[in-house]
Design an enzyme around this catalytic site. Structure first.
Site, mmCIF file in Angstrom:
data_model
loop_
_atom_site.group_PDB
_atom_site.id
_atom_site.type_symbol
_atom_site.label_atom_id
_atom_site.label_comp_id
_atom_site.label_asym_id
_atom_site.label_seq_id
_atom_site.Cartn_x
_atom_site.Cartn_y
_atom_site.Cartn_z
ATOM 1 N NE ARG A 30 9.752 -10.294 -32.655
ATOM 2 C CZ ARG A 30 10.682 -10.818 -33.457
ATOM 3 N NH1 ARG A 30 10.439 -10.992 -34.734
ATOM 4 N NH2 ARG A 30 11.855 -11.143 -32.962
ATOM 5 C CE LYS A 88 -14.732 -7.783 -21.768
ATOM 6 N NZ LYS A 88 -14.229 -9.034 -21.242
ATOM 7 N NE ARG A 122 -11.109 -5.144 -20.394
ATOM 8 C CZ ARG A 122 -10.612 -5.791 -21.438
ATOM 9 N NH1 ARG A 122 -9.868 -5.171 -22.331
ATOM 10 N NH2 ARG A 122 -10.852 -7.078 -21.605
ATOM 11 C CG HIS A 134 -14.561 -10.750 -11.197
ATOM 12 N ND1 HIS A 134 -15.873 -10.405 -11.448
ATOM 13 C CD2 HIS A 134 -14.229 -11.651 -12.151
ATOM 14 C CE1 HIS A 134 -16.298 -11.057 -12.510
ATOM 15 N NE2 HIS A 134 -15.323 -11.833 -12.961
ATOM 16 C CG HIS A 182 -10.494 -13.415 -8.986
ATOM 17 N ND1 HIS A 182 -10.099 -12.226 -9.563
ATOM 18 C CD2 HIS A 182 -11.052 -14.145 -9.979
ATOM 19 C CE1 HIS A 182 -10.422 -12.240 -10.852
ATOM 20 N NE2 HIS A 182 -10.992 -13.393 -11.124
HETATM 21 N N1 LIG Z 1 -10.080 -13.175 -21.360
HETATM 22 C C1 LIG Z 1 -10.990 -12.656 -20.565
HETATM 23 O O1 LIG Z 1 -11.336 -11.473 -20.638
HETATM 24 C C2 LIG Z 1 -11.663 -13.552 -19.582
HETATM 25 C C3 LIG Z 1 -12.807 -13.115 -18.907
HETATM 26 C C4 LIG Z 1 -13.446 -14.002 -18.051
HETATM 27 C C5 LIG Z 1 -12.948 -15.281 -17.876
HETATM 28 N N2 LIG Z 1 -11.826 -15.666 -18.540
HETATM 29 C C6 LIG Z 1 -11.294 -17.032 -18.391
HETATM 30 O O2 LIG Z 1 -12.249 -17.927 -18.938
HETATM 31 C C7 LIG Z 1 -12.060 -19.202 -18.324
HETATM 32 C C8 LIG Z 1 -13.401 -19.774 -17.980
HETATM 33 O O3 LIG Z 1 -14.147 -19.932 -19.151
HETATM 34 P P1 LIG Z 1 -15.379 -20.928 -19.243
HETATM 35 O O4 LIG Z 1 -16.239 -20.727 -18.083
HETATM 36 O O5 LIG Z 1 -15.922 -20.794 -20.608
HETATM 37 O O6 LIG Z 1 -14.677 -22.365 -19.001
HETATM 38 P P2 LIG Z 1 -14.226 -23.557 -19.945
HETATM 39 O O7 LIG Z 1 -13.618 -23.073 -21.205
HETATM 40 O O8 LIG Z 1 -13.408 -24.454 -19.100
HETATM 41 O O9 LIG Z 1 -15.603 -24.282 -20.300
HETATM 42 C C9 LIG Z 1 -16.351 -24.884 -19.268
HETATM 43 C C10 LIG Z 1 -16.646 -26.356 -19.585
HETATM 44 O O10 LIG Z 1 -17.672 -26.434 -20.575
HETATM 45 C C11 LIG Z 1 -17.255 -27.268 -21.655
HETATM 46 N N3 LIG Z 1 -17.935 -26.735 -22.848
HETATM 47 C C12 LIG Z 1 -17.679 -25.581 -23.486
HETATM 48 N N4 LIG Z 1 -18.612 -25.329 -24.409
HETATM 49 C C13 LIG Z 1 -19.477 -26.378 -24.392
HETATM 50 C C14 LIG Z 1 -20.660 -26.675 -25.115
HETATM 51 N N5 LIG Z 1 -21.176 -25.834 -25.997
HETATM 52 N N6 LIG Z 1 -21.263 -27.854 -24.851
HETATM 53 C C15 LIG Z 1 -20.769 -28.693 -23.900
HETATM 54 N N7 LIG Z 1 -19.680 -28.428 -23.165
HETATM 55 C C16 LIG Z 1 -19.048 -27.277 -23.413
HETATM 56 C C17 LIG Z 1 -15.766 -27.162 -21.656
HETATM 57 O O11 LIG Z 1 -15.164 -28.241 -22.294
HETATM 58 C C18 LIG Z 1 -15.473 -27.125 -20.152
HETATM 59 O O12 LIG Z 1 -15.499 -28.423 -19.640
HETATM 60 C C19 LIG Z 1 -11.169 -18.978 -17.131
HETATM 61 O O13 LIG Z 1 -9.895 -19.484 -17.414
HETATM 62 C C20 LIG Z 1 -11.122 -17.474 -16.981
HETATM 63 O O14 LIG Z 1 -9.902 -17.020 -16.437
HETATM 64 C C21 LIG Z 1 -11.184 -14.842 -19.384
HETATM 65 ZN ZN LIG Z 2 -15.540 -13.283 -14.508
#
Ligand SMILES: NC(=O)c1ccc[n+]([C@@H]2O[C@H](COP(=O)([O-])OP(=O)(O)OC[C@H]3O[C@@H](n4cnc5c(N)ncnc54)[C@H](O)[C@@H]3O)[C@@H](O)[C@H]2O)c1
Ligand SMILES: [Zn+2]
Length: 362
Positions: free
Chosen positions: A123, A229, A243, A250, A254
Protein backbone atom coordinates in the site's frame (compact mmCIF):
# COMPACT_ATOMS: atom_id res chain seq x y z
CA UNK A 1 27.53 23.92 -7.82
CA UNK A 2 24.49 22.37 -6.26
CA UNK A 3 20.97 23.70 -6.80
CA UNK A 4 17.99 22.69 -4.73
CA UNK A 5 14.32 23.19 -5.52
CA UNK A 6 11.49 22.44 -3.12
CA UNK A 7 8.28 20.87 -4.42
CA UNK A 8 5.77 22.21 -1.91
CA UNK A 9 3.05 19.65 -1.24
CA UNK A 10 2.53 19.96 2.54
CA UNK A 11 3.51 16.66 4.20
CA UNK A 12 4.46 15.23 0.80
CA UNK A 13 6.96 18.03 0.04
CA UNK A 14 10.39 17.09 -1.27
CA UNK A 15 13.58 18.48 -2.75
CA UNK A 16 15.03 18.21 -6.22
CA UNK A 17 18.82 18.40 -6.05
CA UNK A 18 20.72 19.24 -9.24
CA UNK A 19 24.47 18.83 -9.10
CA UNK A 20 27.10 17.94 -11.67
CA UNK A 21 28.76 14.69 -10.54
CA UNK A 22 26.20 14.26 -7.74
CA UNK A 23 26.52 10.47 -8.09
CA UNK A 24 30.11 10.73 -6.78
CA UNK A 25 28.75 12.03 -3.51
CA UNK A 26 25.36 10.38 -3.67
CA UNK A 27 25.76 8.87 -0.20
CA UNK A 28 25.81 12.37 1.33
CA UNK A 29 22.55 13.23 -0.39
CA UNK A 30 20.92 9.90 0.37
CA UNK A 31 22.02 9.60 3.96
CA UNK A 32 19.08 11.50 5.52
CA UNK A 33 16.57 9.37 3.66
CA UNK A 34 17.88 5.84 3.77
CA UNK A 35 20.07 5.46 6.85
CA UNK A 36 19.43 1.97 8.34
CA UNK A 37 16.75 1.26 5.73
CA UNK A 38 16.76 -1.55 3.22
CA UNK A 39 16.89 -0.16 -0.34
CA UNK A 40 16.08 -1.73 -3.67
CA UNK A 41 17.33 -0.28 -6.97
CA UNK A 42 15.24 -0.51 -10.15
CA UNK A 43 17.06 0.22 -13.40
CA UNK A 44 17.25 -0.75 -17.07
CA UNK A 45 19.71 -2.70 -19.18
CA UNK A 46 21.40 0.43 -20.61
CA UNK A 47 21.67 2.53 -17.48
CA UNK A 48 22.58 -0.08 -14.87
CA UNK A 49 25.87 -1.15 -16.50
CA UNK A 50 26.89 2.53 -16.68
CA UNK A 51 25.89 3.83 -13.25
CA UNK A 52 24.61 0.89 -11.21
CA UNK A 53 27.86 0.14 -9.41
CA UNK A 54 28.28 3.77 -8.30
CA UNK A 55 24.73 3.91 -6.95
CA UNK A 56 25.00 0.54 -5.20
CA UNK A 57 28.10 1.67 -3.31
CA UNK A 58 26.54 5.04 -2.43
CA UNK A 59 23.42 3.30 -1.12
CA UNK A 60 25.50 0.87 0.88
CA UNK A 61 27.51 3.72 2.37
CA UNK A 62 24.41 5.74 3.27
CA UNK A 63 22.15 2.96 4.50
CA UNK A 64 24.65 0.51 5.94
CA UNK A 65 22.81 -2.31 4.13
CA UNK A 66 23.70 -3.83 0.76
CA UNK A 67 20.88 -3.01 -1.70
CA UNK A 68 19.32 -5.58 -4.04
CA UNK A 69 18.33 -4.57 -7.54
CA UNK A 70 16.17 -5.44 -10.55
CA UNK A 71 17.21 -4.58 -14.11
CA UNK A 72 14.74 -4.89 -17.01
CA UNK A 73 15.22 -4.58 -20.77
CA UNK A 74 15.49 -0.89 -21.69
CA UNK A 75 12.62 0.70 -23.57
CA UNK A 76 8.93 1.53 -23.50
CA UNK A 77 8.06 -2.10 -24.36
CA UNK A 78 8.99 -3.02 -20.78
CA UNK A 79 6.59 -0.47 -19.28
CA UNK A 80 3.83 -2.96 -18.52
CA UNK A 81 2.22 -4.93 -15.70
CA UNK A 82 4.42 -7.96 -16.36
CA UNK A 83 7.54 -5.97 -15.43
CA UNK A 84 5.71 -4.62 -12.38
CA UNK A 85 4.84 -8.17 -11.29
CA UNK A 86 8.44 -9.31 -11.84
CA UNK A 87 9.61 -6.49 -9.58
CA UNK A 88 7.00 -7.38 -6.92
CA UNK A 89 8.44 -10.92 -6.84
CA UNK A 90 11.99 -9.58 -6.62
CA UNK A 91 11.23 -7.16 -3.78
CA UNK A 92 9.31 -9.86 -1.89
CA UNK A 93 12.32 -12.12 -2.25
CA UNK A 94 14.48 -9.32 -0.87
CA UNK A 95 12.03 -9.04 2.05
CA UNK A 96 11.32 -5.35 1.57
CA UNK A 97 8.95 -4.08 4.23
CA UNK A 98 6.96 -0.90 4.75
CA UNK A 99 10.07 0.97 5.90
CA UNK A 100 12.12 0.05 2.82
CA UNK A 101 12.97 2.44 -0.02
CA UNK A 102 12.88 1.94 -3.78
CA UNK A 103 15.42 3.83 -5.87
CA UNK A 104 14.64 4.49 -9.54
CA UNK A 105 17.85 4.79 -11.56
CA UNK A 106 17.09 5.56 -15.21
CA UNK A 107 14.88 7.49 -17.61
CA UNK A 108 11.15 8.04 -17.55
CA UNK A 109 10.38 4.39 -18.16
CA UNK A 110 12.30 3.30 -15.06
CA UNK A 111 10.88 6.17 -12.99
CA UNK A 112 7.27 5.46 -13.97
CA UNK A 113 7.57 1.71 -13.30
CA UNK A 114 9.58 1.97 -10.07
CA UNK A 115 7.28 4.73 -8.81
CA UNK A 116 4.23 2.57 -9.50
CA UNK A 117 5.77 -0.37 -7.66
CA UNK A 118 6.53 1.96 -4.72
CA UNK A 119 2.97 3.32 -4.81
CA UNK A 120 1.40 -0.12 -4.63
CA UNK A 121 3.80 -2.41 -2.77
CA UNK A 122 2.39 -2.89 0.73
CA UNK A 123 0.00 0.00 0.00
CA UNK A 124 2.86 2.37 -0.65
CA UNK A 125 6.50 2.70 0.37
CA UNK A 126 9.03 5.51 -0.08
CA UNK A 127 10.95 5.99 -3.29
CA UNK A 128 13.72 8.19 -4.66
CA UNK A 129 14.20 9.24 -8.27
CA UNK A 130 17.64 9.36 -9.87
CA UNK A 131 16.68 10.40 -13.42
CA UNK A 132 19.26 9.82 -16.15
CA UNK A 133 17.64 11.20 -19.34
CA UNK A 134 17.06 14.88 -20.02
CA UNK A 135 13.34 14.16 -20.35
CA UNK A 136 13.15 12.50 -16.96
CA UNK A 137 15.23 15.28 -15.34
CA UNK A 138 12.98 18.07 -16.58
CA UNK A 139 9.65 16.31 -16.56
CA UNK A 140 8.81 12.77 -15.52
CA UNK A 141 10.79 12.47 -12.26
CA UNK A 142 8.99 15.48 -10.77
CA UNK A 143 5.30 15.52 -9.95
CA UNK A 144 4.47 12.02 -8.79
CA UNK A 145 2.74 10.57 -11.85
CA UNK A 146 3.62 6.88 -11.94
CA UNK A 147 2.28 4.04 -14.04
CA UNK A 148 2.49 1.62 -16.93
CA UNK A 149 1.04 1.07 -20.40
CA UNK A 150 -1.62 -1.39 -21.52
CA UNK A 151 -1.96 -2.92 -24.98
CA UNK A 152 -4.88 -0.49 -25.39
CA UNK A 153 -2.77 2.61 -24.77
CA UNK A 154 -0.05 4.42 -22.88
CA UNK A 155 -0.08 5.19 -19.15
CA UNK A 156 -3.57 3.74 -18.63
CA UNK A 157 -2.74 2.19 -15.24
CA UNK A 158 -1.13 4.37 -12.61
CA UNK A 159 -1.14 6.30 -9.38
CA UNK A 160 -0.07 9.65 -8.02
CA UNK A 161 2.80 8.91 -5.64
CA UNK A 162 5.38 11.56 -4.81
CA UNK A 163 9.07 10.66 -4.36
CA UNK A 164 10.98 11.62 -1.20
CA UNK A 165 13.88 13.05 -3.19
CA UNK A 166 14.85 13.66 -6.80
CA UNK A 167 18.62 13.53 -7.27
CA UNK A 168 19.82 14.85 -10.62
CA UNK A 169 23.41 14.41 -11.78
CA UNK A 170 23.55 16.04 -15.20
CA UNK A 171 27.02 14.58 -15.88
CA UNK A 172 25.21 11.35 -16.90
CA UNK A 173 23.89 13.16 -19.99
CA UNK A 174 27.31 12.58 -21.57
CA UNK A 175 26.35 8.97 -22.30
CA UNK A 176 22.80 9.75 -23.44
CA UNK A 177 22.35 9.27 -27.22
CA UNK A 178 21.91 12.59 -29.01
CA UNK A 179 18.45 11.63 -30.29
CA UNK A 180 17.32 11.26 -26.66
CA UNK A 181 18.91 14.61 -25.71
CA UNK A 182 16.93 16.31 -28.49
CA UNK A 183 13.77 14.56 -27.33
CA UNK A 184 14.32 16.03 -23.87
CA UNK A 185 14.94 19.45 -25.37
CA UNK A 186 11.42 19.39 -26.80
CA UNK A 187 10.08 19.32 -23.23
CA UNK A 188 12.52 22.09 -22.22
CA UNK A 189 11.27 24.34 -25.05
CA UNK A 190 7.72 23.41 -24.08
CA UNK A 191 8.21 25.10 -20.69
CA UNK A 192 9.41 28.26 -22.42
CA UNK A 193 6.37 28.45 -24.71
CA UNK A 194 3.94 27.70 -21.88
CA UNK A 195 5.24 30.01 -19.19
CA UNK A 196 8.29 32.02 -19.82
CA UNK A 197 9.38 34.19 -22.74
CA UNK A 198 12.63 35.13 -20.99
CA UNK A 199 13.52 31.45 -20.60
CA UNK A 200 12.61 30.81 -24.25
CA UNK A 201 14.82 33.71 -25.39
CA UNK A 202 17.67 32.44 -23.25
CA UNK A 203 17.43 29.11 -25.11
CA UNK A 204 17.34 30.96 -28.44
CA UNK A 205 20.42 33.00 -27.50
CA UNK A 206 22.49 30.02 -26.34
CA UNK A 207 22.04 27.44 -29.06
CA UNK A 208 25.78 26.74 -29.26
CA UNK A 209 25.94 25.94 -25.52
CA UNK A 210 23.05 23.52 -25.96
CA UNK A 211 24.51 21.86 -29.04
CA UNK A 212 27.90 21.49 -27.34
CA UNK A 213 26.29 19.94 -24.21
CA UNK A 214 27.69 22.67 -21.94
CA UNK A 215 27.25 21.30 -18.42
CA UNK A 216 26.59 24.61 -16.74
CA UNK A 217 23.97 25.63 -19.28
CA UNK A 218 22.23 22.27 -18.97
CA UNK A 219 22.18 22.66 -15.23
CA UNK A 220 20.48 26.06 -15.75
CA UNK A 221 17.96 24.52 -18.19
CA UNK A 222 17.15 21.63 -15.88
CA UNK A 223 16.76 23.75 -12.77
CA UNK A 224 14.55 26.26 -14.61
CA UNK A 225 12.25 23.51 -15.87
CA UNK A 226 12.10 21.80 -12.46
CA UNK A 227 11.23 25.13 -10.83
CA UNK A 228 8.37 25.69 -13.28
CA UNK A 229 7.09 22.15 -12.94
CA UNK A 230 7.34 22.29 -9.13
CA UNK A 231 5.25 25.45 -9.12
CA UNK A 232 2.50 23.93 -11.25
CA UNK A 233 2.45 20.64 -9.33
CA UNK A 234 2.21 22.52 -6.02
CA UNK A 235 -0.88 24.33 -7.31
CA UNK A 236 -2.57 21.36 -8.99
CA UNK A 237 -1.05 18.07 -7.87
CA UNK A 238 -3.59 15.73 -9.47
CA UNK A 239 -4.31 17.63 -12.67
CA UNK A 240 -7.77 18.98 -11.97
CA UNK A 241 -7.05 21.98 -14.19
CA UNK A 242 -3.88 24.06 -14.35
CA UNK A 243 -1.45 21.11 -14.63
CA UNK A 244 -3.08 20.25 -17.96
CA UNK A 245 -1.22 23.12 -19.65
CA UNK A 246 1.94 21.01 -19.35
CA UNK A 247 0.36 18.95 -22.12
CA UNK A 248 1.10 21.64 -24.72
CA UNK A 249 2.15 19.79 -27.88
CA UNK A 250 0.96 16.51 -26.40
CA UNK A 251 -2.56 16.28 -27.88
CA UNK A 252 -1.02 16.23 -31.36
CA UNK A 253 2.17 14.51 -30.19
CA UNK A 254 0.49 11.49 -28.59
CA UNK A 255 -1.57 11.02 -31.76
CA UNK A 256 1.60 11.12 -33.89
CA UNK A 257 3.25 8.51 -31.66
CA UNK A 258 0.18 6.30 -31.87
CA UNK A 259 -0.36 6.35 -35.64
CA UNK A 260 3.28 6.12 -36.57
CA UNK A 261 3.52 3.09 -34.27
CA UNK A 262 5.13 3.56 -30.87
CA UNK A 263 8.87 3.95 -31.29
CA UNK A 264 8.89 5.31 -34.85
CA UNK A 265 9.08 8.76 -33.32
CA UNK A 266 10.46 9.00 -29.81
CA UNK A 267 8.20 10.94 -27.46
CA UNK A 268 10.15 14.21 -27.67
CA UNK A 269 10.20 14.12 -31.48
CA UNK A 270 6.42 13.77 -31.58
CA UNK A 271 6.07 16.59 -29.04
CA UNK A 272 8.36 18.81 -31.07
CA UNK A 273 6.09 18.48 -34.13
CA UNK A 274 3.00 18.57 -31.89
CA UNK A 275 4.03 21.98 -30.53
CA UNK A 276 4.23 23.30 -34.08
CA UNK A 277 0.83 21.88 -35.05
CA UNK A 278 -0.67 23.50 -31.95
CA UNK A 279 1.14 26.74 -32.83
CA UNK A 280 -0.24 26.64 -36.38
CA UNK A 281 -3.75 26.03 -35.06
CA UNK A 282 -3.33 29.04 -32.74
CA UNK A 283 -2.29 31.18 -35.74
CA UNK A 284 -5.29 30.03 -37.75
CA UNK A 285 -7.59 30.93 -34.87
CA UNK A 286 -5.92 34.35 -34.77
CA UNK A 287 -4.80 33.68 -31.23
CA UNK A 288 -1.11 34.01 -31.97
CA UNK A 289 0.96 36.08 -34.34
CA UNK A 290 2.71 34.11 -37.08
CA UNK A 291 6.07 35.73 -36.15
CA UNK A 292 5.90 33.94 -32.82
CA UNK A 293 5.37 30.57 -34.48
CA UNK A 294 8.25 31.26 -36.84
CA UNK A 295 10.44 31.97 -33.82
CA UNK A 296 9.56 28.56 -32.33
CA UNK A 297 10.24 26.82 -35.66
CA UNK A 298 13.61 28.58 -35.94
CA UNK A 299 14.75 27.41 -32.50
CA UNK A 300 13.75 23.81 -33.21
CA UNK A 301 15.60 23.90 -36.53
CA UNK A 302 18.74 25.41 -35.00
CA UNK A 303 18.75 22.54 -32.52
CA UNK A 304 18.28 20.08 -35.38
CA UNK A 305 15.05 18.83 -33.87
CA UNK A 306 12.10 17.14 -35.54
CA UNK A 307 9.80 19.65 -37.29
CA UNK A 308 7.74 17.37 -39.53
CA UNK A 309 5.88 14.09 -39.12
CA UNK A 310 6.00 12.83 -42.71
CA UNK A 311 3.12 10.78 -44.02
CA UNK A 312 0.74 11.39 -41.10
CA UNK A 313 -2.82 12.19 -42.20
CA UNK A 314 -5.26 14.56 -40.54
CA UNK A 315 -8.09 12.01 -40.47
CA UNK A 316 -5.96 9.41 -38.67
CA UNK A 317 -4.74 12.08 -36.24
CA UNK A 318 -8.29 13.19 -35.37
CA UNK A 319 -9.33 9.60 -34.74
CA UNK A 320 -6.32 9.04 -32.48
CA UNK A 321 -6.92 12.29 -30.60
CA UNK A 322 -10.53 11.33 -29.90
CA UNK A 323 -9.42 8.06 -28.31
CA UNK A 324 -6.85 9.79 -26.07
CA UNK A 325 -7.52 9.23 -22.39
CA UNK A 326 -7.63 13.00 -21.85
CA UNK A 327 -10.47 13.47 -24.37
CA UNK A 328 -13.91 13.71 -22.74
CA UNK A 329 -17.04 12.88 -24.76
CA UNK A 330 -15.30 13.30 -28.13
CA UNK A 331 -14.41 16.90 -27.28
CA UNK A 332 -10.70 17.26 -28.01
CA UNK A 333 -8.96 19.88 -25.84
CA UNK A 334 -5.99 21.78 -27.20
CA UNK A 335 -3.39 23.74 -25.30
CA UNK A 336 -2.74 26.66 -27.64
CA UNK A 337 -0.27 29.52 -27.31
CA UNK A 338 -1.42 33.13 -27.36
CA UNK A 339 2.21 34.29 -27.24
CA UNK A 340 5.45 32.59 -26.38
CA UNK A 341 5.10 32.32 -22.59
CA UNK A 342 1.33 32.15 -22.45
CA UNK A 343 -1.05 29.29 -23.36
CA UNK A 344 -4.78 28.62 -23.05
CA UNK A 345 -6.94 25.50 -23.00
CA UNK A 346 -9.30 25.57 -25.99
CA UNK A 347 -11.98 23.07 -27.04
CA UNK A 348 -14.65 22.91 -29.72
CA UNK A 349 -12.25 23.76 -32.55
CA UNK A 350 -13.47 23.29 -36.17
CA UNK A 351 -12.04 19.96 -37.38
CA UNK A 352 -11.08 21.42 -40.76
CA UNK A 353 -8.76 23.89 -39.06
CA UNK A 354 -7.20 21.06 -37.07
CA UNK A 355 -6.61 19.07 -40.26
CA UNK A 356 -5.09 22.14 -41.93
CA UNK A 357 -2.71 22.61 -39.00
CA UNK A 358 -1.66 18.96 -39.16
CA UNK A 359 -1.05 19.17 -42.92
CA UNK A 360 1.37 22.05 -42.48
CA UNK A 361 3.77 19.87 -40.50
CA UNK A 362 3.26 16.43 -42.02
N1 LIG B 1 5.53 10.51 -15.02
C1 LIG B 1 5.47 11.58 -15.78
O1 LIG B 1 5.06 12.67 -15.37
C2 LIG B 1 5.98 11.48 -17.18
C3 LIG B 1 6.18 12.64 -17.94
C4 LIG B 1 6.71 12.51 -19.21
C5 LIG B 1 7.03 11.25 -19.71
N2 LIG B 1 6.81 10.15 -18.95
C6 LIG B 1 7.16 8.81 -19.44
O2 LIG B 1 8.57 8.76 -19.58
C7 LIG B 1 8.89 7.76 -20.55
C8 LIG B 1 9.96 8.29 -21.46
O3 LIG B 1 11.10 8.58 -20.71
P1 LIG B 1 12.54 8.69 -21.36
O4 LIG B 1 12.46 9.53 -22.55
O5 LIG B 1 13.47 9.04 -20.27
O6 LIG B 1 12.78 7.19 -21.92
P2 LIG B 1 13.60 5.94 -21.41
O7 LIG B 1 13.51 5.76 -19.95
O8 LIG B 1 13.17 4.80 -22.26
O9 LIG B 1 15.11 6.32 -21.78
C9 LIG B 1 15.47 6.48 -23.13
C10 LIG B 1 16.66 5.59 -23.50
O10 LIG B 1 17.86 6.14 -22.95
C11 LIG B 1 18.57 5.16 -22.20
N3 LIG B 1 19.28 5.90 -21.15
C12 LIG B 1 18.75 6.51 -20.08
N4 LIG B 1 19.66 7.24 -19.44
C13 LIG B 1 20.84 7.08 -20.10
C14 LIG B 1 22.14 7.60 -19.93
N5 LIG B 1 22.42 8.49 -18.98
N6 LIG B 1 23.10 7.18 -20.78
C15 LIG B 1 22.80 6.32 -21.79
N7 LIG B 1 21.57 5.84 -22.02
C16 LIG B 1 20.60 6.22 -21.18
C17 LIG B 1 17.51 4.22 -21.73
O11 LIG B 1 18.02 2.97 -21.41
C18 LIG B 1 16.58 4.18 -22.95
O12 LIG B 1 17.10 3.30 -23.90
C19 LIG B 1 7.60 7.42 -21.26
O13 LIG B 1 7.17 6.16 -20.83
C20 LIG B 1 6.64 8.49 -20.80
O14 LIG B 1 5.31 8.04 -20.75
C21 LIG B 1 6.30 10.23 -17.71
ZN1 LIG C 1 6.04 14.77 -22.66
Amino acid sequence: MSKSIRVKLKERSYDIIIEYNALNKASDHLNNFISNRKCFIVSDSNVFPLYGREVISAVFKASGINPDYYVFDAGEKSKNLQTVENIYHAVLKSELDRSSVIIALGGGVVGDIAGFVAATYMRGIDYIQIPTTLLSMVDSSVGGKTGVDMPEGKNLIGAFWQPKLVLIDNSVLKTLPSREVKGGLAEVIKYGVIFDLIFFDKINDNIEYINSMDAEFYSYLISSCCRLKAEIVAKDEEEHGLRAILNYGHTFGHAIEKIAGFGAYIHGEAISVGMLMAGELACQLNMMDRDQLNKIIAVLKKLDMCVKAEGITGAAMLKAMKSDKKTKRDNVCFILPRDIGNVEIISGVDRNLVIKAIKKFS
